[in-house]
Design an enzyme around this catalytic site. Structure first.
Site, mmCIF file in Angstrom:
data_model
loop_
_atom_site.group_PDB
_atom_site.id
_atom_site.type_symbol
_atom_site.label_atom_id
_atom_site.label_comp_id
_atom_site.label_asym_id
_atom_site.label_seq_id
_atom_site.Cartn_x
_atom_site.Cartn_y
_atom_site.Cartn_z
ATOM 1 N N HIS A 19 0.856 -1.195 0.000
ATOM 2 C CA HIS A 19 0.000 0.000 0.000
ATOM 3 C C HIS A 19 0.887 1.238 0.000
ATOM 4 O O HIS A 19 2.107 1.125 -0.126
ATOM 5 C CB HIS A 19 -1.001 -0.024 1.151
ATOM 6 C CG HIS A 19 -0.392 -0.057 2.519
ATOM 7 N ND1 HIS A 19 0.424 0.940 3.003
ATOM 8 C CD2 HIS A 19 -0.485 -0.967 3.511
ATOM 9 C CE1 HIS A 19 0.788 0.643 4.232
ATOM 10 N NE2 HIS A 19 0.263 -0.521 4.561
ATOM 11 N N HIS A 22 4.245 1.433 2.070
ATOM 12 C CA HIS A 22 5.409 0.736 1.500
ATOM 13 C C HIS A 22 5.952 1.527 0.314
ATOM 14 O O HIS A 22 7.167 1.691 0.165
ATOM 15 C CB HIS A 22 5.026 -0.667 1.009
ATOM 16 C CG HIS A 22 4.343 -1.506 2.050
ATOM 17 N ND1 HIS A 22 3.052 -1.915 1.918
ATOM 18 C CD2 HIS A 22 4.783 -1.994 3.238
ATOM 19 C CE1 HIS A 22 2.704 -2.631 2.983
ATOM 20 N NE2 HIS A 22 3.737 -2.688 3.804
ATOM 21 N N CYS A 127 2.821 -10.444 20.691
ATOM 22 C CA CYS A 127 1.925 -9.870 19.684
ATOM 23 C C CYS A 127 2.319 -10.449 18.336
ATOM 24 O O CYS A 127 3.439 -10.232 17.877
ATOM 25 C CB CYS A 127 2.009 -8.344 19.658
ATOM 26 S SG CYS A 127 1.141 -7.666 18.228
ATOM 27 N N CYS A 130 3.240 -7.703 15.681
ATOM 28 C CA CYS A 130 4.600 -7.166 15.815
ATOM 29 C C CYS A 130 5.645 -8.265 15.675
ATOM 30 O O CYS A 130 6.817 -7.982 15.516
ATOM 31 C CB CYS A 130 4.827 -6.500 17.169
ATOM 32 S SG CYS A 130 3.796 -5.077 17.490
ATOM 33 N N CYS A 144 -2.195 -4.577 22.189
ATOM 34 C CA CYS A 144 -1.062 -3.956 21.488
ATOM 35 C C CYS A 144 -1.605 -2.705 20.805
ATOM 36 O O CYS A 144 -2.546 -2.802 20.013
ATOM 37 C CB CYS A 144 -0.485 -4.907 20.436
ATOM 38 S SG CYS A 144 0.534 -4.040 19.228
ATOM 39 N N HIS A 147 -1.640 -2.907 16.897
ATOM 40 C CA HIS A 147 -2.473 -3.871 16.182
ATOM 41 C C HIS A 147 -3.878 -4.029 16.765
ATOM 42 O O HIS A 147 -4.712 -4.741 16.201
ATOM 43 C CB HIS A 147 -1.755 -5.231 16.095
ATOM 44 C CG HIS A 147 -0.514 -5.132 15.252
ATOM 45 N ND1 HIS A 147 0.735 -4.882 15.786
ATOM 46 C CD2 HIS A 147 -0.360 -5.174 13.911
ATOM 47 C CE1 HIS A 147 1.608 -4.800 14.796
ATOM 48 N NE2 HIS A 147 0.974 -4.968 13.666
ATOM 49 N N LYS A 296 -5.601 5.393 10.918
ATOM 50 C CA LYS A 296 -4.602 4.412 10.533
ATOM 51 C C LYS A 296 -5.192 3.543 9.416
ATOM 52 O O LYS A 296 -6.358 3.181 9.472
ATOM 53 C CB LYS A 296 -4.307 3.547 11.764
ATOM 54 C CG LYS A 296 -2.966 2.905 11.674
ATOM 55 C CD LYS A 296 -2.631 2.167 12.932
ATOM 56 C CE LYS A 296 -1.629 1.128 12.458
ATOM 57 N NZ LYS A 296 -0.758 0.573 13.315
ATOM 58 N N LYS A 299 -7.288 -2.915 6.853
ATOM 59 C CA LYS A 299 -8.235 -3.641 6.001
ATOM 60 C C LYS A 299 -9.644 -3.491 6.552
ATOM 61 O O LYS A 299 -10.589 -3.279 5.823
ATOM 62 C CB LYS A 299 -7.871 -5.131 5.983
ATOM 63 C CG LYS A 299 -6.954 -5.490 4.835
ATOM 64 C CD LYS A 299 -6.929 -6.997 4.695
ATOM 65 C CE LYS A 299 -5.624 -7.438 4.065
ATOM 66 N NZ LYS A 299 -5.247 -8.782 4.389
#
Ligand code: MSP
Length: 633
Positions: A19, A22, A127, A130, A144, A147, A296, A299
């Protein structure tokens, strides 16, 4: 010997498609690589994929394929993204490559032999997002924070790396090398973390729980922890321990990451290197996070921004420009398509696109389609001085990684060049044969400014730079660099000027019936956009034509007497399509506040609006009867 430059991106997990986050890191690395290559430095640029660990094993299982098949598929997507984004990486590494597996085992053995790995028991909150155990402090409301999931309590016998042994060394190293982690906020974050005692790092997973990893060289029953494996890619890519590249590039290693993986890169990696007897990298460069519509990207929120969608819709260089211009390196940024289109229209279509198209159009017209010969250099050095200023600001921005500042400096130069056109009015000089020499010098200076702009843009917008250079007859094969920018005779007289297509067509944003904003690429070539305030400066009125007569000796002009609430004389070039008798009594649209002009000896106080049809001109009229003198809005 020329300088060397080594730049790396994180190697991306192959559990999801790429996405814009990256894409951003990889594009920044590409800009740096292109810039350093252009400066003549030996450059090596590595990106790749991180393919072992729980995350990938789990994703593969869900898809019903083997981890290797899964990794092959997603890794190929990351690899394919590189040419799509004009990424000039020299190497693409995968952690499933045989040489990487060998290097990881070599380093594990070295660290083990140094006495820095021991076997022990550990229980902790793990996690899976992570891929690491979280400390109590890192867990917020039982979850976490990165996440949003509860970590799982895991207790098992494992191998541990004595990271704690290197805590003081690392604190000293960070303090003695203030730019080791930059920008400063991330150095401070790492130091804050090091204020608490550093725990040893669990670096293995029993094969009974996870098979998808690199087997420890000293215990067949365990695989390596994914981070211990992944970080080592940075030296595998250079052929560590004996590769020539390792000797040349490791001392100048620049890592580029986002803030999410500061801890593995700022704490684990330097201590691993220290234990393995390898010098630390030179800099860790940390950028912020791209959010999407203020949240953030995830999905589940459905707000993932895909780089190829944007590239296909708006063009690669516009996409690269937006990402690089909008994010202040180190801080978070919010992606919105509206902001993207806004910048595209203002910075790219208006400022840059317009500069290039009008300069080339004028140069073709006034210089017979070729780069002109200038006998005597025109004394004004405004553009050369401005280019030099841009060059030094760009250099400084690259030194401290603030690429957005480099683009601001380049745009300052573009705007000075636009102003130079407005102030020198080549179109006025073009009417006076006595000004030929001045006009030629001005056009030359403008073409040289386009050359400078293209070179400055090369690392950021390579396709655009190439298009500009092609239009001014500069060969890409010429060695172009910042040092050659302010040179007054850099252009070759006689090179053909080639008018190209509009570099950045304007995008119009429309609201559709669902109130969702839909963007439409304009397919016609429009003039640069104006604000409503600018449009409102034009006073348009309904005029009633009271009288009309042909202007003597002209086959185009008709002199009109028009009532716009007051009587005006207006000369219109419509004689080929209208007889005076056709016009009397008609209500038409008049630009009422145009400065007076004399046409064939007759003063004209306004302009009548008309458009072309297949059968000649037609004047604008109304299909309901308006008041004479009414405003047209
Ligand atoms: N595999 C590890 C990295 C190992 S490096 C030895 C990993 N992979 S990842 O696929 O999750 O990539 C994380 C990196 O992708 C970030 O550090 C950043 O470079 C980029 N980005 C992913 N999402 C991002 C944003 N939303 N914003 C900006 N960059 C982000 O972690």
């Amino acid at each position: 010997m020329s300088k060397s430059f080594y730049i790396t991106t994180p190697i991306y997990y192959v559990n999801a498609s790429p996405h814009i986050g990256h894409a951003y890191t990889t594009i920044v690395a590409d800009v740096l690589a292109r810039y350093h290559r252009m400066a003549g430095e030996n450059t090596f640029f590595v990106t790749g994929t991180d393919e072992h660990g729980d995350k990938i094993a789990e994703a593969a299982q869900k898809s019903g394929v083997t981890p290797q098949e899964y990794a092959d598929k997603i890794s190929a997507q990351f690899r394919a993204l590189c040419p799509e984004l004009a990424i000039t990486n020299d190497y693409f590494i995968r952690t499933t490559d045989a040489d990487h597996i060998e290097t990881v085992r070599y380093i594990l053995q070295k660290v083990y032999d140094a006495g820095d790995i021991y076997f022990g028991s550990y229980g902790g909150h793990y996690c899976f997002g992570c891929e690491r155990f979280l400390t109590e402090k890192e867990i917020v409301d039982g979850k976490c924070p990165d996440h949003g999931k509860e970590p799982q309590y895991i207790e098992e016998k494992n191998y541990f790396f004595k990271m704690s042994k290197y805590q003081n060394w690392l604190i000293d190293h960070i303090k003695n090398n203030p730019e080791f982690i930059r920008p400063e906020r991330y150095k401070n974050e790492a130091l804050a973390f090091l204020r608490d005692p550093l725990e040893d790092l669990c670096i293995s997973r029993p094969k009974s729980r996870l098979k998808w990893g690199i087997t420890l060289p000293f215990d067949e029953n365990y695989v390596t922890y994914v981070w211990f494996d992944a970080l080592i890619n940075y030296v595998t890519a250079l052929g560590y321990p004996n590769g020539e590249k390792f000797k040349k590039f490791w001392p100048v290693a620049e890592h580029l990451i986002a803030k999410d993986i500061l801890k593995p890169h700022g704490i684990y990696w330097p201590t691993m290197l220290k234990s393995a007897g390898i010098e630390p990298y030179r800099h860790l460069n940390v950028h912020g996070y791209w959010n999407s519509d203020q949240s953030k990207m995830s999905k589940s929120l459905g707000n993932i921004v895909r780089p190829l969608d944007l590239k296909d819709k708006y063009g690669l260089d516009a996409f690269r420009y937006f990402l690089l211009r909008d994010m202040v390196f180190g801080l978070d940024s919010n992606f919105s398509e509206e902001a993207f289109v806004g910048r595209l229209n203002s910075d790219l279509a208006n400022d840059l696109g317009n500069l290039v198209s009008r300069t080339i159009t004028m140069a073709v017209k006034y210089c017979d389609g070729k780069v002109p010969e200038i006998d005597r250099k025109k004394k004004d050095t405004i553009l050369y001085d401005a280019a030099q200023k841009a060059v030094s600001e760009v250099k400084a921005s690259f030194r401290d990684m603030s690429l957005h500042k480099a683009l601001i400096a380049i745009w300052e130069f573009i705007n000075i060049t636009n102003k130079y056109i407005v102030e020198n009015e080549p179109w006025t000089l073009g009417k006076d044969p006595a000004s030929k020499e001045k006009l030629t010098a001005i056009m030359y200076n403008l073409l040289a400014a386009l050359r400078a702009t293209a070179i400055l843009l090369m690392p950021f917008m390579p396709q655009t730079a190439e298009k500009i250079l092609r239009q001014i007859g500069v060969e890409q094969s010429e060695s172009l660099n910042l040092a050659g920018i302010g040179v007054e005779d850099a252009l070759t007289a006689g090179s053909p000027l080639i008018r190209g297509e509009s570099l950045f067509p304007r995008i119009t944003q429309e609201k559709d019936s669902n109130e969702n904003s839909a963007k439409k690429v304009s397919t016609i070539s429009l003039k640069p956009g104006i604000d409503y305030e600018e449009f409102a400066k034009v006073d348009l009125r309904v005029g009633k034509i009271l009288a009309a007569e042909a202007v003597p000796k002209s086959n185009k002009l008709i002199k009109l007497k028009v009532d716009i609430g007051e009587e005006r004389t207006i000369v219109a070039g419509i004689a080929k399509d209208y007889t005076p008798a056709d016009l009397i009594g008609k209500k038409v649209v008049i630009v009422a506040n145009l400065k007076p002009a004399t046409l064939m000896g007759v003063e004209s106080y306004g302009m009548l609006l008309a458009t072309d049809t297949d059968n000649g001109l037609t004047v604008l009229s109304f299909d309901r009867e308006p008041q004479t003198g009414a405003k047209v809005r």
